[in-house]
Design a protein around this motif. Structure first.
Motif, PDB file in Angstrom:
ATOM      1  N   ALA A  94       0.832  -1.210   0.000  1.00 41.47           N
ATOM      2  CA  ALA A  94       0.000   0.000   0.000  1.00 41.47           C
ATOM      3  C   ALA A  94       0.862   1.255   0.000  1.00 41.47           C
ATOM      4  CB  ALA A  94      -0.926  -0.003   1.209  1.00 41.47           C
ATOM      5  N   GLY A  95       1.987   1.220   0.696  1.00 38.74           N
ATOM      6  CA  GLY A  95       2.901   2.363   0.692  1.00 38.74           C
ATOM      7  C   GLY A  95       3.514   2.613  -0.677  1.00 38.74           C
ATOM      8  N   ALA A  96       3.916   1.545  -1.340  1.00 40.09           N
ATOM      9  CA  ALA A  96       4.484   1.694  -2.682  1.00 40.09           C
ATOM     10  C   ALA A  96       3.441   2.211  -3.665  1.00 40.09           C
ATOM     11  CB  ALA A  96       5.049   0.360  -3.157  1.00 40.09           C
ATOM     12  N   LEU A  97       2.227   1.694  -3.576  1.00 37.03           N
ATOM     13  CA  LEU A  97       1.158   2.148  -4.452  1.00 37.03           C
ATOM     14  C   LEU A  97       0.774   3.592  -4.147  1.00 37.03           C
ATOM     15  CD1 LEU A  97      -0.693   1.325  -6.743  1.00 37.03           C
ATOM     16  CD2 LEU A  97      -2.306   0.472  -5.046  1.00 37.03           C
ATOM     17  N   THR A 117      -5.957   3.669  -0.651  1.00 37.55           N
ATOM     18  CA  THR A 117      -4.699   2.942  -0.465  1.00 37.55           C
ATOM     19  C   THR A 117      -3.974   3.413   0.786  1.00 37.55           C
ATOM     20  OG1 THR A 117      -3.532   4.449  -1.943  1.00 37.55           O
ATOM     21  CG2 THR A 117      -4.357   2.404  -2.885  1.00 37.55           C
ATOM     22  N   SER A 118      -4.042   4.698   1.089  1.00 36.84           N
ATOM     23  CA  SER A 118      -3.388   5.179   2.303  1.00 36.84           C
ATOM     24  C   SER A 118      -4.128   4.706   3.557  1.00 36.84           C
ATOM     25  CB  SER A 118      -3.274   6.699   2.286  1.00 36.84           C
ATOM     26  OG  SER A 118      -4.543   7.294   2.340  1.00 36.84           O
ATOM     27  N   VAL A 119      -5.445   4.625   3.496  1.00 31.78           N
ATOM     28  CA  VAL A 119      -6.208   4.135   4.654  1.00 31.78           C
ATOM     29  C   VAL A 119      -5.919   2.652   4.898  1.00 31.78           C
ATOM     30  CG1 VAL A 119      -8.539   3.670   5.490  1.00 31.78           C
ATOM     31  CG2 VAL A 119      -8.005   5.877   4.478  1.00 31.78           C
ATOM     32  N   VAL A 120      -5.872   1.857   3.847  1.00 35.64           N
ATOM     33  CA  VAL A 120      -5.552   0.429   3.998  1.00 35.64           C
ATOM     34  C   VAL A 120      -4.137   0.254   4.530  1.00 35.64           C
ATOM     35  CG1 VAL A 120      -5.132  -1.703   2.702  1.00 35.64           C
ATOM     36  CG2 VAL A 120      -7.196  -0.384   2.291  1.00 35.64           C
ATOM     37  N   GLY A 121      -3.200   1.009   3.987  1.00 36.74           N
ATOM     38  CA  GLY A 121      -1.824   0.923   4.466  1.00 36.74           C
ATOM     39  C   GLY A 121      -1.674   1.380   5.900  1.00 36.74           C
ATOM     40  N   SER A 150      -0.701  -0.249  11.634  1.00 33.33           N
ATOM     41  CA  SER A 150      -0.952  -0.303  13.072  1.00 33.33           C
ATOM     42  C   SER A 150      -0.784  -1.711  13.645  1.00 33.33           C
ATOM     43  CB  SER A 150      -2.349   0.223  13.379  1.00 33.33           C
ATOM     44  OG  SER A 150      -3.331  -0.612  12.801  1.00 33.33           O
ATOM     45  N   PHE A 151      -0.761  -2.729  12.817  1.00 29.77           N
ATOM     46  CA  PHE A 151      -0.572  -4.104  13.280  1.00 29.77           C
ATOM     47  C   PHE A 151       0.861  -4.602  13.128  1.00 29.77           C
ATOM     48  CE2 PHE A 151      -5.121  -4.049  12.302  1.00 29.77           C
ATOM     49  CZ  PHE A 151      -5.614  -4.505  13.514  1.00 29.77           C
ATOM     50  N   VAL A 152       1.773  -3.741  12.712  1.00 31.92           N
ATOM     51  CA  VAL A 152       3.154  -4.173  12.493  1.00 31.92           C
ATOM     52  C   VAL A 152       3.870  -4.418  13.820  1.00 31.92           C
ATOM     53  CG1 VAL A 152       5.389  -3.399  11.623  1.00 31.92           C
ATOM     54  CG2 VAL A 152       3.355  -3.140  10.221  1.00 31.92           C
ATOM     55  N   ALA A 153       3.700  -3.529  14.787  1.00 29.84           N
ATOM     56  CA  ALA A 153       4.391  -3.668  16.072  1.00 29.84           C
ATOM     57  C   ALA A 153       3.595  -4.574  17.009  1.00 29.84           C
ATOM     58  CB  ALA A 153       4.584  -2.305  16.712  1.00 29.84           C
ATOM     59  N   THR A 191       1.431   4.400  15.067  1.00 27.92           N
ATOM     60  CA  THR A 191       0.157   5.133  15.124  1.00 27.92           C
ATOM     61  C   THR A 191       0.304   6.531  14.553  1.00 27.92           C
ATOM     62  OG1 THR A 191      -0.530   3.879  17.056  1.00 27.92           O
ATOM     63  CG2 THR A 191      -1.650   5.969  16.662  1.00 27.92           C
ATOM     64  N   TRP A 192       1.342   7.246  14.972  1.00 27.57           N
ATOM     65  CA  TRP A 192       1.542   8.613  14.460  1.00 27.57           C
ATOM     66  C   TRP A 192       1.920   8.600  12.983  1.00 27.57           C
ATOM     67  CZ3 TRP A 192      -0.477  12.596  16.557  1.00 27.57           C
ATOM     68  CH2 TRP A 192      -0.689  12.634  17.918  1.00 27.57           C
ATOM     69  N   SER A 193       2.659   7.598  12.546  1.00 31.81           N
ATOM     70  CA  SER A 193       3.006   7.489  11.123  1.00 31.81           C
ATOM     71  C   SER A 193       1.773   7.218  10.279  1.00 31.81           C
ATOM     72  CB  SER A 193       4.027   6.375  10.902  1.00 31.81           C
ATOM     73  OG  SER A 193       5.210   6.648  11.581  1.00 31.81           O
ATOM     74  N   ALA A 194       0.903   6.355  10.770  1.00 28.74           N
ATOM     75  CA  ALA A 194      -0.330   6.052  10.046  1.00 28.74           C
ATOM     76  C   ALA A 194      -1.215   7.286   9.952  1.00 28.74           C
ATOM     77  CB  ALA A 194      -1.073   4.910  10.738  1.00 28.74           C
ATOM     78  N   LEU A 195      -1.319   8.037  11.036  1.00 25.99           N
ATOM     79  CA  LEU A 195      -2.118   9.251  11.024  1.00 25.99           C
ATOM     80  C   LEU A 195      -1.546  10.284  10.055  1.00 25.99           C
ATOM     81  CD1 LEU A 195      -4.509  10.748  12.289  1.00 25.99           C
ATOM     82  CD2 LEU A 195      -2.898  11.649  13.972  1.00 25.99           C
ATOM     83  N   ALA A 196      -0.235  10.446  10.069  1.00 26.38           N
ATOM     84  CA  ALA A 196       0.403  11.398   9.150  1.00 26.38           C
ATOM     85  C   ALA A 196       0.229  10.966   7.695  1.00 26.38           C
ATOM     86  CB  ALA A 196       1.892  11.515   9.482  1.00 26.38           C
ATOM     87  N   TRP A 197       0.287   9.664   7.441  1.00 25.07           N
ATOM     88  CA  TRP A 197       0.125   9.138   6.093  1.00 25.07           C
ATOM     89  C   TRP A 197      -1.270   9.454   5.551  1.00 25.07           C
ATOM     90  CZ3 TRP A 197       0.930   3.202   5.043  1.00 25.07           C
ATOM     91  CH2 TRP A 197       0.880   2.965   3.683  1.00 25.07           C
TER      92      TRP A 197
END
Length: 92
Positions: free
Chosen positions: A10-13, A48-52, A57-60, A72-78
């Motif tokens: 999702a990040g690459a897309l 795509t940004s919402v899915v990513g 948020s489930f990576v850690a 969490t903050w990275s996802a919000l900024a994305w």
């Protein structure tokens, strides 16, 4: 592992779509004469940004407090950056 894979794809897309939208927005008119890249790229950038961000948020793991805070903050900024770019591109 699945969350990392989904977040990476999702990040690459999202990065590809953001570069395409910016190229269409600030590039020459002959690159995107009808604005389809601008319109559909902006519309696809948000999901795509919402899915990513959701997958990020489930990576850690739960016991990694600093890593969960960072994701969490990275996802919000994305998501905010994607919404701002799409809103700016579609505002005319």
């Amino acid at each position: 592992m699945v969350a990392i894979l989904v977040a990476t794809v999702a990040g690459a897309l999202s990065l590809f779509l953001a570069v395409s939208v910016l190229g269409s927005l600030f590039g020459e008119a002959r690159i995107d004469p009808h604005g389809y890249t601008l319109i559909f790229g902006s519309m696809m950038l948000v999901p795509t940004s919402v899915v990513g961000a959701f997958a990020l948020s489930f990576v850690a793991r739960r016991d990694q407090v600093r890593a969960r805070r960072w994701t969490t903050w990275s996802a919000l900024a994305w998501v905010v950056a994607a919404l701002a770019l799409a809103g700016y591109a579609l505002s005319g």
